[in-house]
Design a protein around this motif. Sequence first.
Motif, short mmCIF file in Angstrom:
data_model
loop_
_atom_site.label_atom_id
_atom_site.label_comp_id
_atom_site.label_asym_id
_atom_site.label_seq_id
_atom_site.Cartn_x
_atom_site.Cartn_y
_atom_site.Cartn_z
N ILE A 93 0.86 -1.19 0.00
CA ILE A 93 0.00 0.00 0.00
C ILE A 93 0.89 1.24 0.00
O ILE A 93 1.75 1.40 0.87
CB ILE A 93 -0.94 0.01 1.21
CG1 ILE A 93 -1.80 -1.26 1.20
CG2 ILE A 93 -1.82 1.27 1.21
CD1 ILE A 93 -2.61 -1.48 2.47
N LEU A 94 0.68 2.11 -0.99
CA LEU A 94 1.48 3.32 -1.12
C LEU A 94 0.87 4.47 -0.33
O LEU A 94 -0.27 4.39 0.14
CB LEU A 94 1.58 3.70 -2.61
CG LEU A 94 2.16 2.62 -3.53
CD1 LEU A 94 2.19 3.14 -4.97
CD2 LEU A 94 3.53 2.18 -3.07
N ALA A 95 1.63 5.54 -0.21
CA ALA A 95 1.19 6.72 0.55
C ALA A 95 -0.12 7.29 0.02
O ALA A 95 -0.92 7.84 0.78
CB ALA A 95 2.28 7.78 0.54
N ASP A 96 -0.36 7.16 -1.30
CA ASP A 96 -1.60 7.67 -1.90
C ASP A 96 -2.72 6.64 -1.87
O ASP A 96 -3.74 6.80 -2.54
CB ASP A 96 -1.34 8.16 -3.32
CG ASP A 96 -0.90 7.06 -4.28
OD1 ASP A 96 -0.84 5.87 -3.86
OD2 ASP A 96 -0.62 7.38 -5.45
N ASP A 97 -2.55 5.56 -1.11
CA ASP A 97 -3.50 4.46 -0.94
C ASP A 97 -3.61 3.54 -2.16
O ASP A 97 -4.42 2.62 -2.15
CB ASP A 97 -4.89 4.95 -0.53
CG ASP A 97 -4.91 5.50 0.89
OD1 ASP A 97 -4.16 4.97 1.74
OD2 ASP A 97 -5.67 6.46 1.15
#
Length: 135
Positions: A93-97
Amino acid sequence: MTFSESVDLAVNGTLMRGLELNPNLLNVGATFVRETTTAPIYRLWSIGDRHPAMLRVTTGGRAIALEIWSVPVTGVCQILQQEPPGLSIGKVILADDAVVLGVLGEPFLCEHQLEITEWGGWRVYTQAIALPQDI
């Protein structure tokens, strides 16, 4: 449903640009997309200062720096087979979801290893330990 010829892959260690295993990406025709971070739900360990292992956790997590690469689907298996034992592909899961495939460590690999989460990423950690120490 359409089939994509490439997939985004998040890498957090020696597969990153300019590092030891980066040719494994380049040799399958992968292209660099961008730098980013994970959501703040991961921890990172140095495995004998040879490569990192990142794990998703329920507490004590932090955003970890990584790179996103566009990898031909046919090359993903080859890249995984060349990774050190104990590393695998899972969902990150990345920072931007956004959710992408990424390199993760198996929990056993991190046992008795140095946790480096506080550094926020492999590149920062390796640069820090290479600095001369004040005496």
